[in-house]
Design a protein around this motif. Sequence first.
Motif, PDB file in Angstrom:
ATOM      1  N   THR A 208       9.604   3.828   1.547  1.00 13.10           N
ATOM      2  CA  THR A 208       8.468   4.494   1.300  1.00 13.10           C
ATOM      3  C   THR A 208       8.290   4.645  -0.378  1.00 13.10           C
ATOM      4  O   THR A 208       9.475   4.757  -0.960  1.00 13.10           O
ATOM      5  CB  THR A 208       8.418   5.869   1.751  1.00 13.10           C
ATOM      6  N   LYS A 209       7.169   4.295  -0.943  1.00 12.30           N
ATOM      7  CA  LYS A 209       7.080   4.358  -2.176  1.00 12.30           C
ATOM      8  C   LYS A 209       7.611   5.672  -2.916  1.00 12.30           C
ATOM      9  O   LYS A 209       7.555   6.677  -2.587  1.00 12.30           O
ATOM     10  CB  LYS A 209       5.483   4.295  -2.712  1.00 12.30           C
ATOM     11  N   GLY A 210       8.555   5.375  -4.091  1.00  9.74           N
ATOM     12  CA  GLY A 210       9.166   6.376  -4.724  1.00  9.74           C
ATOM     13  C   GLY A 210      10.709   6.645  -4.243  1.00  9.74           C
ATOM     14  O   GLY A 210      11.342   7.312  -4.995  1.00  9.74           O
ATOM     15  N   GLN A 211      11.073   6.307  -3.026  1.00  7.57           N
ATOM     16  CA  GLN A 211      12.319   6.252  -2.638  1.00  7.57           C
ATOM     17  C   GLN A 211      13.256   5.001  -2.879  1.00  7.57           C
ATOM     18  O   GLN A 211      14.412   5.202  -3.006  1.00  7.57           O
ATOM     19  CB  GLN A 211      12.239   6.307  -1.079  1.00  7.57           C
ATOM     20  N   GLU A 212      12.686   3.944  -3.531  1.00  3.79           N
ATOM     21  CA  GLU A 212      13.292   2.706  -3.698  1.00  3.79           C
ATOM     22  C   GLU A 212      14.291   2.619  -4.543  1.00  3.79           C
ATOM     23  O   GLU A 212      15.418   2.260  -4.480  1.00  3.79           O
ATOM     24  CB  GLU A 212      12.458   1.502  -3.951  1.00  3.79           C
ATOM     25  N   LEU A 213      14.370   3.630  -5.701  1.00  2.95           N
ATOM     26  CA  LEU A 213      15.299   3.713  -6.662  1.00  2.95           C
ATOM     27  C   LEU A 213      16.273   4.731  -6.318  1.00  2.95           C
ATOM     28  O   LEU A 213      17.451   5.072  -7.169  1.00  2.95           O
ATOM     29  CB  LEU A 213      14.641   4.205  -8.324  1.00  2.95           C
ATOM     30  N   LEU A 214      15.804   5.640  -5.523  1.00  8.17           N
ATOM     31  CA  LEU A 214      16.826   6.691  -4.990  1.00  8.17           C
ATOM     32  C   LEU A 214      18.041   6.233  -3.911  1.00  8.17           C
ATOM     33  O   LEU A 214      18.892   7.117  -3.628  1.00  8.17           O
ATOM     34  CB  LEU A 214      16.132   7.784  -4.450  1.00  8.17           C
ATOM     35  N   GLU A 215      17.806   5.349  -3.252  1.00  9.08           N
ATOM     36  CA  GLU A 215      18.620   4.527  -2.222  1.00  9.08           C
ATOM     37  C   GLU A 215      19.358   3.371  -2.821  1.00  9.08           C
ATOM     38  O   GLU A 215      19.069   2.722  -3.690  1.00  9.08           O
ATOM     39  CB  GLU A 215      17.509   4.331  -1.082  1.00  9.08           C
ATOM     40  N   LYS A 216      20.408   2.991  -1.952  1.00 12.20           N
ATOM     41  CA  LYS A 216      20.887   1.758  -2.034  1.00 12.20           C
ATOM     42  C   LYS A 216      20.070   0.638  -1.715  1.00 12.20           C
ATOM     43  O   LYS A 216      19.097   0.945  -0.908  1.00 12.20           O
ATOM     44  CB  LYS A 216      22.211   1.556  -1.186  1.00 12.20           C
ATOM     45  N   PRO A 217      19.915  -0.376  -2.175  1.00 14.02           N
ATOM     46  CA  PRO A 217      20.955  -0.823  -3.275  1.00 14.02           C
ATOM     47  C   PRO A 217      20.607  -0.653  -4.818  1.00 14.02           C
ATOM     48  O   PRO A 217      21.173  -0.663  -5.787  1.00 14.02           O
ATOM     49  CB  PRO A 217      20.875  -2.421  -3.111  1.00 14.02           C
ATOM     50  N   LEU A 218      19.187   0.015  -5.078  1.00  8.92           N
ATOM     51  CA  LEU A 218      18.904  -0.130  -6.398  1.00  8.92           C
ATOM     52  C   LEU A 218      19.542   1.032  -7.291  1.00  8.92           C
ATOM     53  O   LEU A 218      19.607   1.003  -8.240  1.00  8.92           O
ATOM     54  CB  LEU A 218      17.120  -0.071  -6.331  1.00  8.92           C
TER      55      LEU A 218
ATOM     56  N   ASP B 276       0.903  -1.170  -0.043  1.00  8.47           N
ATOM     57  CA  ASP B 276       0.129   0.023  -0.017  1.00  8.47           C
ATOM     58  C   ASP B 276       1.030   1.257   0.075  1.00  8.47           C
ATOM     59  O   ASP B 276       0.809   2.076  -0.988  1.00  8.47           O
ATOM     60  CB  ASP B 276      -1.113   0.193   1.219  1.00  8.47           C
ATOM     61  N   ASP B 277       1.864   1.330   0.887  1.00  8.79           N
ATOM     62  CA  ASP B 277       2.739   2.508   0.988  1.00  8.79           C
ATOM     63  C   ASP B 277       4.248   2.404   0.890  1.00  8.79           C
ATOM     64  O   ASP B 277       4.701   3.374   1.029  1.00  8.79           O
ATOM     65  CB  ASP B 277       2.231   3.116   2.297  1.00  8.79           C
ATOM     66  N   TYR B 278       4.579   1.087   0.867  1.00  6.87           N
ATOM     67  CA  TYR B 278       5.872   0.708   0.738  1.00  6.87           C
ATOM     68  C   TYR B 278       6.279  -0.202  -0.415  1.00  6.87           C
ATOM     69  O   TYR B 278       5.559  -0.869  -1.220  1.00  6.87           O
ATOM     70  CB  TYR B 278       6.372   0.356   2.087  1.00  6.87           C
ATOM     71  N   ILE B 279       7.590  -0.213  -0.731  1.00  3.03           N
ATOM     72  CA  ILE B 279       8.188  -1.161  -1.636  1.00  3.03           C
ATOM     73  C   ILE B 279       9.132  -1.894  -0.855  1.00  3.03           C
ATOM     74  O   ILE B 279      10.171  -1.374   0.025  1.00  3.03           O
ATOM     75  CB  ILE B 279       8.958  -0.419  -2.812  1.00  3.03           C
ATOM     76  N   LEU B 280       8.808  -3.120  -0.650  1.00  2.00           N
ATOM     77  CA  LEU B 280      10.041  -4.155   0.022  1.00  2.00           C
ATOM     78  C   LEU B 280      10.841  -4.740  -1.138  1.00  2.00           C
ATOM     79  O   LEU B 280      10.556  -5.406  -2.148  1.00  2.00           O
ATOM     80  CB  LEU B 280       8.947  -5.276   0.518  1.00  2.00           C
ATOM     81  N   VAL B 281      12.033  -4.336  -1.116  1.00  2.01           N
ATOM     82  CA  VAL B 281      13.264  -4.550  -2.036  1.00  2.01           C
ATOM     83  C   VAL B 281      13.822  -5.743  -1.259  1.00  2.01           C
ATOM     84  O   VAL B 281      14.518  -5.905  -0.398  1.00  2.01           O
ATOM     85  CB  VAL B 281      14.371  -3.668  -2.349  1.00  2.01           C
ATOM     86  N   SER B 282      13.882  -7.026  -2.411  1.00  3.05           N
ATOM     87  CA  SER B 282      14.544  -8.287  -1.569  1.00  3.05           C
ATOM     88  C   SER B 282      15.466  -8.997  -2.545  1.00  3.05           C
ATOM     89  O   SER B 282      15.135  -8.955  -3.879  1.00  3.05           O
ATOM     90  CB  SER B 282      13.385  -9.432  -1.250  1.00  3.05           C
ATOM     91  N   HIS B 283      16.787  -9.344  -2.085  1.00  5.56           N
ATOM     92  CA  HIS B 283      17.673 -10.001  -2.872  1.00  5.56           C
ATOM     93  C   HIS B 283      17.814 -11.274  -2.353  1.00  5.56           C
ATOM     94  O   HIS B 283      17.982 -11.567  -1.117  1.00  5.56           O
ATOM     95  CB  HIS B 283      18.651  -8.997  -2.858  1.00  5.56           C
ATOM     96  N   LEU B 284      17.858 -12.321  -3.061  1.00  6.80           N
ATOM     97  CA  LEU B 284      17.926 -13.924  -2.594  1.00  6.80           C
ATOM     98  C   LEU B 284      19.218 -14.203  -2.353  1.00  6.80           C
ATOM     99  O   LEU B 284      19.412 -15.323  -1.825  1.00  6.80           O
ATOM    100  CB  LEU B 284      17.099 -14.758  -3.611  1.00  6.80           C
ATOM    101  N   ARG B 285      20.297 -13.543  -2.977  1.00  6.32           N
ATOM    102  CA  ARG B 285      21.717 -13.819  -2.981  1.00  6.32           C
ATOM    103  C   ARG B 285      21.775 -15.280  -3.334  1.00  6.32           C
ATOM    104  O   ARG B 285      21.266 -15.874  -4.340  1.00  6.32           O
ATOM    105  CB  ARG B 285      22.274 -13.778  -1.352  1.00  6.32           C
ATOM    106  N   MET B 286      22.633 -16.276  -2.546  1.00 12.94           N
ATOM    107  CA  MET B 286      22.908 -17.607  -3.111  1.00 12.94           C
ATOM    108  C   MET B 286      21.745 -18.497  -3.062  1.00 12.94           C
ATOM    109  O   MET B 286      21.508 -19.554  -3.969  1.00 12.94           O
ATOM    110  CB  MET B 286      24.208 -18.086  -2.244  1.00 12.94           C
TER     111      MET B 286
END
Length: 274
Positions: free
Chosen positions: A121-131, A67-77
Amino acid sequence: MPELPEVETIKSTLNELVIGRKIKDVEIRWANIIKYPEDTVQFKHLLLGQAIHNVNRKGKFLLFELDDYILVSHLRMEGKYGLFDASEPLSKHTHVIFFFGDGKQLRYNDVRKFGTMHLFTKGQELLEKPLNQLGPDPFEATFTLDYFYEKVHKSERNIKSILLDQSVIAGLGNIYVDETLFKAGVLPTRKGSELTKKEVEDIQLYAKETLEQAVAQGGTTIRSYVNSQGEIGMFQQELFVYGQENKECKHCGSPIVKTRVAGRGTHICVNCQS
């Protein structure tokens, strides 16, 4: 490590499993996976009541749109997601659990515990590490020949190192770099600055083509990869060089050689690549 085709397949299967489900509770059993916010209590609090609207992908990252956030997940190995009934026993490698109101649970399992989660927060995910450190995805319009040639031509690194660099191109890993360079007829040890524009164009073409074919086959299962529905990929049956050492090249019959380039096991045909 899941590469772009595997993460794309996981994204698609997750969309079949979790869209519309609302997060009722979160249990964090291994805190080091949570990278932002570092306070796991805050991480959990922000997720409560959030519904999952979509699962996207950028490079090797999964992006859960809430709704309000983007959860960025990396699976690694070894990271894996699966939907389970609450009554099913937990694996000792289950490290994060998202509880839904219908008794289902989305569980994140990770044998090596290398996976990461960031909540923005939505909109911030591309402005911050890691993306914000990623180069273009091979399927994005910004991955143009002009962009790619400039990155390759100005580099004194070998082409395998360049292709593995996620700040240059997001999503490629060891399997698909070896396959791409074989199809392009380019040795992985060649310096970027030495490659012609035609060779760079061929690498760009075969990178995208190989990834598309792998996505269509559900990815490549070499060891433990399965999608979020527990199904293996099938692209391993189509591999030309990766994992094929000492076997005959499908093009010329010469034995496939395994060497080491950019610190990674690397598979080549010395007759077909130059």
